[in-house]
Design a protein around this motif. Structure first.
Motif, PDB file in Angstrom:
ATOM      1  N   MET A 140      57.134 -31.258  -8.011  1.00 64.08           N
ATOM      2  CA  MET A 140      57.230 -30.722  -6.576  1.00 64.08           C
ATOM      3  C   MET A 140      56.480 -31.597  -5.270  1.00 64.08           C
ATOM      4  O   MET A 140      55.362 -32.294  -5.698  1.00 64.08           O
ATOM      5  N   PRO A 141      57.156 -31.944  -4.147  1.00 68.40           N
ATOM      6  CA  PRO A 141      56.535 -32.773  -3.156  1.00 68.40           C
ATOM      7  C   PRO A 141      55.286 -32.317  -2.750  1.00 68.40           C
ATOM      8  O   PRO A 141      55.089 -31.170  -2.213  1.00 68.40           O
ATOM      9  N   PRO A 142      54.203 -33.192  -2.725  1.00 66.22           N
ATOM     10  CA  PRO A 142      52.816 -32.670  -2.231  1.00 66.22           C
ATOM     11  C   PRO A 142      53.118 -32.006  -1.038  1.00 66.22           C
ATOM     12  O   PRO A 142      52.292 -31.091  -0.659  1.00 66.22           O
ATOM     13  N   ALA A 143      53.820 -32.387  -0.139  1.00 66.43           N
ATOM     14  CA  ALA A 143      53.929 -31.763   1.305  1.00 66.43           C
ATOM     15  C   ALA A 143      54.425 -30.061   1.159  1.00 66.43           C
ATOM     16  O   ALA A 143      53.998 -29.384   1.861  1.00 66.43           O
ATOM     17  N   PHE A 144      55.102 -29.815   0.295  1.00 61.47           N
ATOM     18  CA  PHE A 144      55.751 -28.590  -0.054  1.00 61.47           C
ATOM     19  C   PHE A 144      54.628 -27.664  -0.561  1.00 61.47           C
ATOM     20  O   PHE A 144      54.488 -26.808  -0.022  1.00 61.47           O
ATOM     21  N   LYS A 145      53.808 -28.419  -1.536  1.00 58.08           N
ATOM     22  CA  LYS A 145      52.830 -27.521  -2.222  1.00 58.08           C
ATOM     23  C   LYS A 145      51.625 -27.016  -1.179  1.00 58.08           C
ATOM     24  O   LYS A 145      50.985 -26.302  -1.124  1.00 58.08           O
ATOM     25  N   THR A 146      51.528 -28.243  -0.469  1.00 57.76           N
ATOM     26  CA  THR A 146      50.549 -28.136   0.509  1.00 57.76           C
ATOM     27  C   THR A 146      50.739 -26.850   1.757  1.00 57.76           C
ATOM     28  O   THR A 146      49.900 -25.985   2.018  1.00 57.76           O
ATOM     29  N   LEU A 147      51.789 -26.956   1.918  1.00 57.75           N
ATOM     30  CA  LEU A 147      52.468 -26.098   3.012  1.00 57.75           C
ATOM     31  C   LEU A 147      52.520 -24.599   2.628  1.00 57.75           C
ATOM     32  O   LEU A 147      51.910 -23.662   2.881  1.00 57.75           O
ATOM     33  N   ALA A 148      52.975 -24.395   1.141  1.00 62.29           N
ATOM     34  CA  ALA A 148      53.034 -23.219   0.372  1.00 62.29           C
ATOM     35  C   ALA A 148      51.460 -22.739   0.374  1.00 62.29           C
ATOM     36  O   ALA A 148      51.168 -21.576   0.740  1.00 62.29           O
ATOM     37  N   ASN A 149      50.475 -23.513   0.023  1.00 62.42           N
ATOM     38  CA  ASN A 149      49.209 -23.014  -0.429  1.00 62.42           C
ATOM     39  C   ASN A 149      48.609 -22.693   0.995  1.00 62.42           C
ATOM     40  O   ASN A 149      47.765 -21.604   0.999  1.00 62.42           O
ATOM     41  N   ARG A 150      48.854 -23.313   2.187  1.00 65.50           N
ATOM     42  CA  ARG A 150      48.183 -23.183   3.520  1.00 65.50           C
ATOM     43  C   ARG A 150      48.642 -21.900   3.899  1.00 65.50           C
ATOM     44  O   ARG A 150      48.064 -21.006   4.562  1.00 65.50           O
ATOM     45  N   MET A 151      49.940 -21.540   3.719  1.00 70.02           N
ATOM     46  CA  MET A 151      50.803 -20.291   4.208  1.00 70.02           C
ATOM     47  C   MET A 151      50.142 -19.168   3.654  1.00 70.02           C
ATOM     48  O   MET A 151      49.803 -18.121   4.164  1.00 70.02           O
ATOM     49  N   ALA A 152      49.970 -19.193   2.363  1.00 69.91           N
ATOM     50  CA  ALA A 152      49.480 -18.020   1.474  1.00 69.91           C
ATOM     51  C   ALA A 152      47.847 -17.766   1.781  1.00 69.91           C
ATOM     52  O   ALA A 152      47.637 -16.687   1.890  1.00 69.91           O
ATOM     53  N   ALA A 153      47.315 -18.700   2.082  1.00 74.69           N
ATOM     54  CA  ALA A 153      45.873 -18.777   2.634  1.00 74.69           C
ATOM     55  C   ALA A 153      45.837 -18.083   4.089  1.00 74.69           C
ATOM     56  O   ALA A 153      45.072 -17.216   4.120  1.00 74.69           O
ATOM     57  N   LEU A 154      46.632 -18.339   4.891  1.00 72.67           N
ATOM     58  CA  LEU A 154      46.816 -17.711   6.179  1.00 72.67           C
ATOM     59  C   LEU A 154      47.071 -16.266   6.038  1.00 72.67           C
ATOM     60  O   LEU A 154      46.697 -15.400   6.972  1.00 72.67           O
ATOM     61  N   ALA A 155      47.989 -15.915   5.092  1.00 75.44           N
ATOM     62  CA  ALA A 155      48.208 -14.579   4.849  1.00 75.44           C
ATOM     63  C   ALA A 155      47.291 -13.538   3.881  1.00 75.44           C
ATOM     64  O   ALA A 155      47.519 -12.466   3.787  1.00 75.44           O
ATOM     65  N   GLY A 156      46.249 -14.478   3.582  1.00 73.78           N
ATOM     66  CA  GLY A 156      45.126 -13.728   2.844  1.00 73.78           C
ATOM     67  C   GLY A 156      44.928 -13.871   1.607  1.00 73.78           C
ATOM     68  O   GLY A 156      44.363 -13.046   0.682  1.00 73.78           O
ATOM     69  N   TYR A 157      45.786 -14.795   1.039  1.00 72.73           N
ATOM     70  CA  TYR A 157      45.590 -15.485  -0.323  1.00 72.73           C
ATOM     71  C   TYR A 157      45.093 -16.616  -0.472  1.00 72.73           C
ATOM     72  O   TYR A 157      45.823 -17.585  -1.019  1.00 72.73           O
ATOM     73  N   PRO A 158      43.622 -16.838  -0.377  1.00 75.59           N
ATOM     74  CA  PRO A 158      43.166 -18.477  -0.453  1.00 75.59           C
ATOM     75  C   PRO A 158      43.139 -18.869  -1.551  1.00 75.59           C
ATOM     76  O   PRO A 158      43.054 -20.284  -1.615  1.00 75.59           O
ATOM     77  N   GLY A 159      43.243 -18.105  -2.835  1.00 72.82           N
ATOM     78  CA  GLY A 159      43.612 -18.996  -3.941  1.00 72.82           C
ATOM     79  C   GLY A 159      44.665 -19.563  -4.677  1.00 72.82           C
ATOM     80  O   GLY A 159      44.863 -20.061  -5.547  1.00 72.82           O
ATOM     81  N   PHE A 160      45.560 -19.385  -3.891  1.00 73.45           N
ATOM     82  CA  PHE A 160      47.063 -19.522  -4.321  1.00 73.45           C
ATOM     83  C   PHE A 160      47.105 -20.920  -4.509  1.00 73.45           C
ATOM     84  O   PHE A 160      46.944 -21.828  -3.816  1.00 73.45           O
ATOM     85  N   GLU A 161      47.851 -21.218  -5.664  1.00 74.01           N
ATOM     86  CA  GLU A 161      48.111 -22.621  -5.898  1.00 74.01           C
ATOM     87  C   GLU A 161      49.699 -22.714  -6.470  1.00 74.01           C
ATOM     88  O   GLU A 161      49.776 -22.265  -7.658  1.00 74.01           O
ATOM     89  N   ALA A 162      50.754 -23.109  -5.673  1.00 71.75           N
ATOM     90  CA  ALA A 162      51.921 -23.004  -5.833  1.00 71.75           C
ATOM     91  C   ALA A 162      52.323 -24.105  -6.923  1.00 71.75           C
ATOM     92  O   ALA A 162      51.610 -25.219  -6.975  1.00 71.75           O
TER      93      ALA A 162
END
Ligand code: MD6
Ligand code: FE
Length: 122
Positions: A1-23
């Motif tokens: 997975m491109p690192p930028a995609f993973k970073t985006l997904a993890n940040r969006m999850a954290a913003l939505a209240g799921y800080p530990g999410f690791e795509a």
């Protein structure tokens, strides 16, 4: 997975209240006009504790969010290019789908919608 995609997904999850999410998985679907996805639950993962992070690109589409049982009424959300939808916790197994994508032409994707669905599958 491109690192930028993973970073985006993890940040969006954290913003939505799921800080530990690791795509660790990303499903990519391309919808041409008329294509749709019927109501379903995302049930292929081991880890239902992690949310789903869904990124929409290109043509808009109507997303349907139902309940935990098939047949419950659905809410609709119009998803535009760049929208990110996160669902997890008690909503993780809610039925959802996408109505037929309308005809159109998006400057970046042309005549299609692309959806990236990130999960923490392991
Ligand atoms: C969407 N996608 O395209 C919603 N589910 O907005 C999904 O619900 C989905 O793209 C399972 C697998 C791939 C998907
Ligand atoms: Fe799904």
């Amino acid at each position: 997975m491109p690192p930028a995609f993973k970073t985006l997904a993890n940040r969006m999850a954290a913003l939505a209240g799921y800080p530990g999410f690791e795509a660790d998985a990303c499903l990519i679907n391309r919808y041409t006009p008329g294509a749709r996805m019927t109501l379903h639950q995302d049930k292929n993962e081991v880890n239902y504790g992690a949310p789903i992070v869904s990124v929409s690109l290109g043509l808009p589409a109507v997303f349907e969010l139902g309940g935990l049982e098939r047949g419950e009424p659905v809410q609709t959300v119009l998803l535009h290019h760049g929208d990110v939808l996160v669902w997890g916790g008690p909503a993780r197994l809610r039925y959802h789908g996408v109505r037929a994508v309308p005809h159109g032409n998006h400057p970046l994707t042309g005549a299609c919608r692309i959806n990236l669905t990130f999960r923490q599958a392991a």
